[in-house]
Design an enzyme around this catalytic site. Structure first.
Site, PDB file in Angstrom:
ATOM      1  N   ASP A  76       0.814  -1.232   0.000  1.00 51.94           N
ATOM      2  CA  ASP A  76       0.000   0.000   0.000  1.00 51.94           C
ATOM      3  C   ASP A  76       0.836   1.266   0.000  1.00 51.94           C
ATOM      4  O   ASP A  76       0.429   2.295   0.547  1.00 51.94           O
ATOM      5  CB  ASP A  76      -0.957   0.024   1.219  1.00 51.94           C
ATOM      6  CG  ASP A  76      -1.898  -1.156   1.221  1.00 51.94           C
ATOM      7  OD1 ASP A  76      -2.278  -1.601   0.128  1.00 51.94           O
ATOM      8  OD2 ASP A  76      -2.249  -1.630   2.314  1.00 51.94           O
ATOM      9  N   GLY A 100       1.595   3.027  -2.577  1.00 53.97           N
ATOM     10  CA  GLY A 100       1.179   3.953  -3.637  1.00 53.97           C
ATOM     11  C   GLY A 100       1.670   3.487  -5.006  1.00 53.97           C
ATOM     12  O   GLY A 100       1.836   4.299  -5.925  1.00 53.97           O
ATOM     13  N   LYS A 101       1.863   2.165  -5.133  1.00 51.66           N
ATOM     14  CA  LYS A 101       2.360   1.608  -6.404  1.00 51.66           C
ATOM     15  C   LYS A 101       1.387   1.887  -7.551  1.00 51.66           C
ATOM     16  O   LYS A 101       1.799   2.165  -8.671  1.00 51.66           O
ATOM     17  CB  LYS A 101       2.577   0.091  -6.278  1.00 51.66           C
ATOM     18  CG  LYS A 101       3.593  -0.280  -5.219  1.00 51.66           C
ATOM     19  CD  LYS A 101       3.668  -1.772  -4.997  1.00 51.66           C
ATOM     20  CE  LYS A 101       2.437  -2.346  -4.369  1.00 51.66           C
ATOM     21  NZ  LYS A 101       2.172  -1.938  -2.980  1.00 51.66           N
ATOM     22  N   GLY A 138      -4.447  -4.204  -3.727  1.00 53.95           N
ATOM     23  CA  GLY A 138      -5.470  -3.178  -3.950  1.00 53.95           C
ATOM     24  C   GLY A 138      -4.734  -1.921  -4.340  1.00 53.95           C
ATOM     25  O   GLY A 138      -4.072  -1.305  -3.503  1.00 53.95           O
ATOM     26  N   HIS A 139      -4.753  -1.582  -5.623  1.00 58.65           N
ATOM     27  CA  HIS A 139      -3.988  -0.440  -6.122  1.00 58.65           C
ATOM     28  C   HIS A 139      -4.948   0.681  -6.504  1.00 58.65           C
ATOM     29  O   HIS A 139      -5.838   0.479  -7.334  1.00 58.65           O
ATOM     30  CB  HIS A 139      -3.130  -0.858  -7.321  1.00 58.65           C
ATOM     31  CG  HIS A 139      -2.045  -1.831  -6.952  1.00 58.65           C
ATOM     32  ND1 HIS A 139      -1.112  -2.286  -7.844  1.00 58.65           N
ATOM     33  CD2 HIS A 139      -1.732  -2.415  -5.770  1.00 58.65           C
ATOM     34  CE1 HIS A 139      -0.273  -3.108  -7.222  1.00 58.65           C
ATOM     35  NE2 HIS A 139      -0.648  -3.218  -5.965  1.00 58.65           N
ATOM     36  N   GLN A 167       2.102  -5.890  -3.393  1.00 59.82           N
ATOM     37  CA  GLN A 167       2.577  -6.027  -2.010  1.00 59.82           C
ATOM     38  C   GLN A 167       3.858  -5.195  -1.803  1.00 59.82           C
ATOM     39  O   GLN A 167       4.097  -4.273  -2.547  1.00 59.82           O
ATOM     40  CB  GLN A 167       2.821  -7.502  -1.650  1.00 59.82           C
ATOM     41  CG  GLN A 167       1.552  -8.340  -1.494  1.00 59.82           C
ATOM     42  CD  GLN A 167       0.916  -8.764  -2.794  1.00 59.82           C
ATOM     43  OE1 GLN A 167       1.558  -9.345  -3.653  1.00 59.82           O
ATOM     44  NE2 GLN A 167      -0.358  -8.476  -2.973  1.00 59.82           N
TER      45      GLN A 167
HETATM   46  P1  GDP Z   1      -0.700   0.407  -3.535  1.00 61.84           P
HETATM   47  O1  GDP Z   1      -1.303  -0.859  -3.038  1.00 61.84           O
HETATM   48  O2  GDP Z   1       0.756   0.473  -3.318  1.00 61.84           O
HETATM   49  O3  GDP Z   1      -1.082   0.731  -4.953  1.00 61.84           O
HETATM   50  O4  GDP Z   1      -1.328   1.563  -2.613  1.00 61.84           O
HETATM   51  P2  GDP Z   1      -2.883   1.747  -2.248  1.00 61.84           P
HETATM   52  O5  GDP Z   1      -3.566   2.299  -3.422  1.00 61.84           O
HETATM   53  O6  GDP Z   1      -3.424   0.520  -1.610  1.00 61.84           O
HETATM   54  O7  GDP Z   1      -2.763   2.813  -1.062  1.00 61.84           O
HETATM   55  C1  GDP Z   1      -2.210   4.065  -1.262  1.00 61.84           C
HETATM   56  C2  GDP Z   1      -3.277   5.117  -0.903  1.00 61.84           C
HETATM   57  O8  GDP Z   1      -2.670   6.371  -0.847  1.00 61.84           O
HETATM   58  C3  GDP Z   1      -4.378   5.243  -1.931  1.00 61.84           C
HETATM   59  O9  GDP Z   1      -5.574   5.580  -1.290  1.00 61.84           O
HETATM   60  C4  GDP Z   1      -3.891   6.394  -2.820  1.00 61.84           C
HETATM   61  O10 GDP Z   1      -4.946   7.073  -3.481  1.00 61.84           O
HETATM   62  C5  GDP Z   1      -3.249   7.259  -1.799  1.00 61.84           C
HETATM   63  N1  GDP Z   1      -2.121   8.069  -2.261  1.00 61.84           N
HETATM   64  C6  GDP Z   1      -1.140   7.728  -3.122  1.00 61.84           C
HETATM   65  N2  GDP Z   1      -0.206   8.701  -3.195  1.00 61.84           N
HETATM   66  C7  GDP Z   1      -0.614   9.668  -2.342  1.00 61.84           C
HETATM   67  C8  GDP Z   1      -0.064  10.920  -1.934  1.00 61.84           C
HETATM   68  O11 GDP Z   1       1.015  11.320  -2.335  1.00 61.84           O
HETATM   69  N3  GDP Z   1      -0.771  11.640  -1.014  1.00 61.84           N
HETATM   70  C9  GDP Z   1      -1.966  11.212  -0.507  1.00 61.84           C
HETATM   71  N4  GDP Z   1      -2.578  11.983   0.366  1.00 61.84           N
HETATM   72  N5  GDP Z   1      -2.501  10.034  -0.866  1.00 61.84           N
HETATM   73  C10 GDP Z   1      -1.832   9.280  -1.761  1.00 61.84           C
HETATM   74  P1  IMO Z   2      -0.773  -4.079  -2.286  1.00 68.07           P
HETATM   75  O1  IMO Z   2      -0.359  -4.575  -3.633  1.00 68.07           O
HETATM   76  C1  IMO Z   2      -0.829  -4.563   2.026  1.00 68.07           C
HETATM   77  C2  IMO Z   2      -0.819  -8.648   3.572  1.00 68.07           C
HETATM   78  C3  IMO Z   2      -2.097  -9.109   4.286  1.00 68.07           C
HETATM   79  C4  IMO Z   2      -1.502 -10.081   5.269  1.00 68.07           C
HETATM   80  C5  IMO Z   2      -0.380 -10.738   4.480  1.00 68.07           C
HETATM   81  C6  IMO Z   2      -0.754 -12.069   3.836  1.00 68.07           C
HETATM   82  O2  IMO Z   2      -2.084  -3.379  -2.279  1.00 68.07           O
HETATM   83  O3  IMO Z   2       0.315  -3.304  -1.642  1.00 68.07           O
HETATM   84  P2  IMO Z   2      -2.248 -12.721   1.734  1.00 68.07           P
HETATM   85  O4  IMO Z   2      -3.713 -12.500   1.471  1.00 68.07           O
HETATM   86  O5  IMO Z   2      -1.356 -12.132   0.702  1.00 68.07           O
HETATM   87  O6  IMO Z   2      -1.909 -14.149   2.011  1.00 68.07           O
HETATM   88  O7  IMO Z   2      -1.979 -11.938   3.115  1.00 68.07           O
HETATM   89  O8  IMO Z   2      -0.021  -9.830   3.464  1.00 68.07           O
HETATM   90  N1  IMO Z   2      -1.039  -8.133   2.204  1.00 68.07           N
HETATM   91  C7  IMO Z   2      -0.996  -6.840   1.884  1.00 68.07           C
HETATM   92  N2  IMO Z   2      -0.844  -5.742   2.670  1.00 68.07           N
HETATM   93  N3  IMO Z   2      -0.916  -4.430   0.686  1.00 68.07           N
HETATM   94  C8  IMO Z   2      -1.043  -5.510  -0.104  1.00 68.07           C
HETATM   95  O9  IMO Z   2      -1.031  -5.428  -1.455  1.00 68.07           O
HETATM   96  C9  IMO Z   2      -1.123  -6.783   0.490  1.00 68.07           C
HETATM   97  N4  IMO Z   2      -1.263  -8.041   0.017  1.00 68.07           N
HETATM   98  C10 IMO Z   2      -1.179  -8.850   1.069  1.00 68.07           C
HETATM   99  O10 IMO Z   2      -2.740  -8.032   4.915  1.00 68.07           O
HETATM  100  O11 IMO Z   2      -0.908  -9.385   6.335  1.00 68.07           O
HETATM  101 MG    MG Z   3      -2.825  -1.518  -1.786  1.00 69.85          MG
END
Ligand code: GDP
Ligand code: IMO
Ligand code: MG
Length: 431
Positions: free
Chosen positions: A14, A16-17, A41-42, A224
């Site tokens: 999570d 911000g990929k 979840g991106h 991840q």
């Molecule tokens: P990922 O799994 O690495 O793609 O990250 P996620 O999308 O799960 O979580 C990142 C969260 O941060 C999302 O809700 C994005 O919309 C938000 N986000 C990404 N970059 C920024 C930033 O620079 N500032 C803020 N405030 N939010 C951001």
């Molecule tokens: P993105 O791509 C954050 C965490 C789960 C749990 C552990 C194992 O959005 O960054 P799993 O279902 O993979 O067997 O769970 O890994 N986890 C993540 N945490 N971002 C993710 O993906 C994750 N994918 C798995 O919360 O701790």
């Molecule tokens: Mg995510």
């Protein structure tokens, strides 16, 4: 020669990929996911809309970009079809998507087993996403899994499915879970094959064609984060794949020689969902403030994310493992308003100062962070477009991260939207 860029998560996911991949995807000819599945979840935001992707690459919003789900992924066809439908409902209808014929398939029993294994662990839950990712990878390595290409050969698929249903029903029965009926699953998957079949192909051949073309730009999108790596993460509180640049060659079907530009995505602080040690975790008002300002709730599960200070020990470790060339420093705007900000430089473990994470979680859980404290800044950063316009204290924070990790910050993100991105690195600007 083509240009390649690998985007990986360098903390606990999570980071911000999705945002960064989408930003560069606007210029890329191809975006490839190469590990993980719909546990990811991106989030991507542009033109006032926020989109959430799980298995589908974050280049899907650019009609000119070819999106590939590589062989290293575990693909849940039910979830992919649902994701495509959701995108369709949001007006995303013009896209290019291919799925590897060699990608492992997540079957319905995998999520049942994921949940059941978690229950069996009693109080020692991993806190998985319950998407069946672990059981699907286990079946792949036990060589009893099904693959996406099997869907293209109904007789072969039927044979493999029959064997799998027989074995899995026995396992489900032992765990007190309902069994699956072969005919029903077969019929359901043949329906899914009608939709996904035309997208299933030898994606390694496709990617390699692009790699050899001089004008092509190819982005590899990790899922991840490195601290969730099955080998190098906080085992057993990890996912079941390797979220590193090192996974790209195997998971996309290319030579390792193509990997030369790795962007490590890191939050300006740290978060973690699920269980497991987290040395810089905060439980105070600052954590609450950061969680609310950064909307730190899981994209997939909605769980509140755990919050901590930037961990320089983790950053040095992941940059060593994945060969990170630049950081993309994310959610930098969220730190505005804090009087003081801290960066962890080392851990103290049983009276000794260490500079790299220990192997066992029993030791990891005993690590106390050693911090340096810097002045915070009050200014809102969300409209800043140029590095030079950042407040001095914010620049000092960035410089400290660069000094501790010996990796330059190439991108600074000051908001979730595509436009809220400052590119510092010349090489990345030219991608
Ligand atoms: P990922 O799994 O690495 O793609 O990250 P996620 O999308 O799960 O979580 C990142 C969260 O941060 C999302 O809700 C994005 O919309 C938000 N986000 C990404 N970059 C920024 C930033 O620079 N500032 C803020 N405030 N939010 C951001
Ligand atoms: P993105 O791509 C954050 C965490 C789960 C749990 C552990 C194992 O959005 O960054 P799993 O279902 O993979 O067997 O769970 O890994 N986890 C993540 N945490 N971002 C993710 O993906 C994750 N994918 C798995 O919360 O701790
Ligand atoms: Mg995510």
């Amino acid at each position: 020669m083509s240009q390649r860029l690998v985007v990986i998560g360098s903390q606990w996911g999570d980071e911000g990929k999705g945002k960064i991949t989408d930003y560069f995807a606007c210029k890329a000819d191809m975006v490839v996911r190469y590990q993980g599945g719909n546990n990811a979840g991106h989030s991507v935001m542009f033109n006032g809309h926020k989109y959430s992707l799980q298995s589908i690459p974050s280049g899907i919003f650019n009609p000119a970009t070819v999106n590939v789900m590589g062989n290293g992924m575990v693909v849940n066809p039910v979830s992919v079809v649902a994701e495509l439908q959701k995108l369709h409902d949001q007006g995303i209808t013009d896209y290019q998507l291919y799925i590897s014929d060699r990608a492992a398939m997540v079957m319905p029993w995998h999520s049942d087993l994921d949940g059941a294994y978690e229950c069996l662990k009693g109080g020692k839950l991993i806190g998985t996403t319950k998407k069946g990712i672990g059981p699907a990878y286990s079946d792949k390595y036990s060589r009893v899994g099904l693959r996406m290409g099997d869907l293209l050969e109904p007789d072969y698929f039927a044979e493999r499915l029959k064997a799998a249903v027989e074995v899995k029903n026995r396992e489900l029965e032992m765990l007190g879970l309902p069994a699956y009926d072969f005919d029903k699953v077969f019929a359901q998957y043949m329906e899914l094959a009608k939709i996904l079949g035309p997208k299933i192909t030898d994606t390694s051949a496709l990617i390699n064609r692009y790699l050899r073309e001089a004008d092509k730009k190819i982005l590899f999108e990790g899922a991840q984060g490195m601290m969730l790596c099955i080998d190098h993460g906080t085992y057993p509180y990890v996912t079941s794949s390797t979220p590193s640049s090192a996974s790209v060659p195997v998971g996309a079907g290319i030579s390792p020689k193509w990997i030369d530009n790795v962007l490590g995505v890191a939050k300006a602080y740290c978060t973690r969902v699920g269980e497991g040690p987290f040395p810089t975790e905060l439980h105070d008002e600052t954590a609450h403030e950061i969680r609310e300002r950064g909307h730190e709730y899981g994209t997939v599960t909605g769980r509140p994310r755990r919050i901590g200070w930037f961990d320089g020990v983790v950053a040095r470790y992941t940059s060593r493992l994945a060969g990170i060339d630049n950081w993309a420093l994310m959610l930098f705007d969220v730190l505005s308003g804090l009087d003081k900000v801290k960066i962890c430089t080392h851990y103290e473990l049983d009276g000794e100062i260490i500079d790299t994470p220990p192997a066992t979680i029993s030791k990891f859980a005993r690590c106390n962070p050693v911090y340096i404290e810097l002045d915070g800044w009050k200014e809102d950063l969300t409209q800043i477009k140029d590095y030079n316009d950042l407040p001095e204290a914010a620049k000092a924070y960035i410089r400290k991260i660069e000094e501790i990790t010996e990796v330059p910050v190439g991108v600074i993100s000051v908001g979730p939207d595509r436009t809220q991105t400052i590119i510092v690195s010349e090489k990345l600007r030219n991608f």
